[in-house]
Design an enzyme around this catalytic site. Structure first.
Site, PDB file in Angstrom:
ATOM      1  N   CYS A 163       0.833  -1.211   0.000  1.00  0.00           N
ATOM      2  CA  CYS A 163       0.000   0.000   0.000  1.00  0.00           C
ATOM      3  C   CYS A 163       0.868   1.262   0.000  1.00  0.00           C
ATOM      4  O   CYS A 163       1.589   1.527   0.968  1.00  0.00           O
ATOM      5  CB  CYS A 163      -0.892  -0.050   1.243  1.00  0.00           C
ATOM      6  SG  CYS A 163      -1.693   1.485   1.659  1.00  0.00           S
ATOM      7  N   CYS A 195       0.168   3.784   2.736  1.00  0.00           N
ATOM      8  CA  CYS A 195       0.689   3.274   4.015  1.00  0.00           C
ATOM      9  C   CYS A 195       2.131   3.720   4.221  1.00  0.00           C
ATOM     10  O   CYS A 195       2.545   4.004   5.344  1.00  0.00           O
ATOM     11  CB  CYS A 195       0.607   1.749   4.060  1.00  0.00           C
ATOM     12  SG  CYS A 195      -1.073   1.111   4.035  1.00  0.00           S
TER      13      CYS A 195
END
Length: 160
Positions: free
Chosen positions: A70, A73
């Site tokens: 991600c 993230c």
């Protein structure tokens, strides 16, 4: 982030991550806290049990729920690293939970939390209770300060 070797899993209670890095000779002789895995200056949680133990034992805790694939993230992780010193001075412990390694659905059930529907999600705990969460991250230079503002705002709402 720098990962300490497998033989350095966990961190002795009351010992700072800096001390752990600077005293590798003593590590094998010290007792460890469960399977917490120190990543740089943050705790990498490896099981649901460890997460529930950490939530119940830390007065102020930020839990970064992320996935390695991600991109946002990574922005959240970068913001938390930028804020680490400030947040730790405020009394926060910071933990990271990889959704591909820890059953986050079971964790939210055991902790009686609203489900986590996306990553990154930053959970803000005070005395074992969730007082706020931040979902998503932005690649803006001022994102770390925006994140800090939202953390403080969540704590203040809880105390009022």
């Amino acid at each position: 982030m720098v990962t300490l070797g497998e033989k350095h899993r966990g961190c002795p209670a009351g010992l700072s991550p800096l001390a752990v890095v600077s005293l590798p000779v003593l590590l094998p002789r010290l007792s460890y806290i469960s399977a917490f895995h120190w990543v740089s200056s943050m705790i990498e949680v490896k099981s649901v049990r460890d997460l529930t133990t950490l939530v119940s034992s830390a007065p102020f805790l930020l839990v970064d729920v992320y996935a390695t694939w991600c991109v946002p993230c990574k922005w959240m992780a970068s913001a938390l690293e930028n804020l680490y010193n400030e947040l730790s001075q405020m009394g926060f412990k910071i933990a990271k939970v990889n959704v591909d390694e820890v059953d986050i659905g079971r964790a939210t059930d055991e902790l009686k939390l609203e489900p986590i529907r996306g990553v990154p999600t930053l959970l803000i705990f005070k005395n074992g209770k969730e007082v706020g969460r931040v979902v998503g991250a932005l690649p803006k230079p001022d994102f770390p300060q925006e994140l800090k503002r939202r953390i403080i705002e969540a704590l203040e709402k809880q105390t009022s």
